[in-house]
Motif scaffolding. Sequence first.
Motif, short mmCIF file in Angstrom:
data_model
loop_
_atom_site.label_atom_id
_atom_site.label_comp_id
_atom_site.label_asym_id
_atom_site.label_seq_id
_atom_site.Cartn_x
_atom_site.Cartn_y
_atom_site.Cartn_z
N ARG A 24 0.82 -1.20 0.00
CA ARG A 24 0.00 0.00 0.00
C ARG A 24 0.86 1.26 0.00
O ARG A 24 0.57 2.23 -0.69
N ALA A 27 2.35 1.74 -3.47
CA ALA A 27 1.34 2.19 -4.44
C ALA A 27 1.09 3.68 -4.29
O ALA A 27 0.97 4.41 -5.28
N ALA A 31 1.97 6.63 -6.99
CA ALA A 31 0.92 7.53 -7.47
C ALA A 31 1.35 8.98 -7.36
O ALA A 31 1.14 9.79 -8.27
N LYS A 34 4.07 9.70 -9.92
CA LYS A 34 3.52 9.78 -11.26
C LYS A 34 2.94 11.15 -11.54
O LYS A 34 3.18 11.74 -12.58
N GLU A 107 -14.57 3.20 -9.32
CA GLU A 107 -13.92 4.51 -9.15
C GLU A 107 -14.92 5.57 -8.68
O GLU A 107 -14.59 6.39 -7.81
N SER A 132 -7.85 -0.54 -3.98
CA SER A 132 -6.79 -0.44 -5.00
C SER A 132 -7.14 0.59 -6.06
O SER A 132 -6.27 1.34 -6.52
N LEU A 135 -6.39 4.01 -4.70
CA LEU A 135 -4.97 4.32 -4.65
C LEU A 135 -4.39 4.56 -6.05
O LEU A 135 -3.61 5.49 -6.25
N ASN A 136 -4.79 3.75 -7.01
CA ASN A 136 -4.16 3.78 -8.33
C ASN A 136 -4.83 4.73 -9.33
O ASN A 136 -4.16 5.23 -10.24
N SER A 137 -6.14 4.98 -9.16
CA SER A 137 -6.85 5.80 -10.14
C SER A 137 -7.32 7.15 -9.61
O SER A 137 -7.42 8.11 -10.37
#
Length: 305
Positions: A24, A27, A31, A34, A107, A132, A135-137
């Motif tokens: 976690r 990730a 993020a 990025k 989402e 997830s 966290l990712n989107s």
Amino acid sequence: MEASINTIIATDVKTKEQKREEGRRRALEMAIAKQSNESNTSTPNNKRRGNRKSDRHGARNQDRHKHFAKWILDKFPHIVRECSSSSSTEEVETNMHVLDIAGGKGELSARLALCHSLRVVMIDPRPADVASVYLNSVVPKLPKKWQHSLEERLKHTPSFIEDELDKRFSQLVTCFSVASDDDIYSDRDGVDCRVLFEDEAVEKAVRNASLIIGLHADGATEAIVDAALRYNKPFVIVPCCVFPNLFRHRFIYVEDDAGNGNEKKKVAVRSHEQFCQYLLDKDDRFRQEVLPFEGRNVAIWWDGK
């Protein structure tokens, strides 16, 4: 011997939990990195690459969940009052909530539950890993100060996201569909006794919904409208796919090009525009609005009044 086995099991469980916590944290760090890299690339070549990326299918409406969530809060302010979660450990199903139909990966539900602290019930036939997805989107698109705040919370409480979701999010892993006309019958007083849902959990979720939403809900789109009318629930849908060969009962009436006075002809619903008109024709109280993102962005909504 037994004590030794228990020690090994306990150690193994602890190791797995540590790995999950580390995953976690990584990730979240990825993020943030990025977004930082994207914001620092400002050369002409990078701009051109960005333009080419935006031309790809699906890239132009990648922020649709963010814009749709904001539009929902502006259009239906009552959900903030009725669906805001408290600090107590309340059961999601026993409170008013936003009902997200065909939520896919989750989402939109993640944004409503974790960014706006609303209770959300999502219905989709596929289980979603909302933590997830968040966290990712979602996190990479949040302001940096929110990202750093979340990073600090996760350092102190690695299970923070899961704990927040437990308070205000749940999913019913099933399809959302209503009964056909064959299931209509009347009682002794002539009252319509249509049984809309075979699944009691789905019916309960609809009854307790403060708002029913469907963003590109595909085959469940018309079912959302029918359920909202049946239970007098505010709703908003953004139609996408039409599936004309699957839903052959859909027709609209249009002006006859042959010039036969005021006569209209019956036309099967095959296009997106015709589908929107078909849904609007279900009730004069329905409204239509274009949302601020590209792609299929026509919203049909009703405030339940």
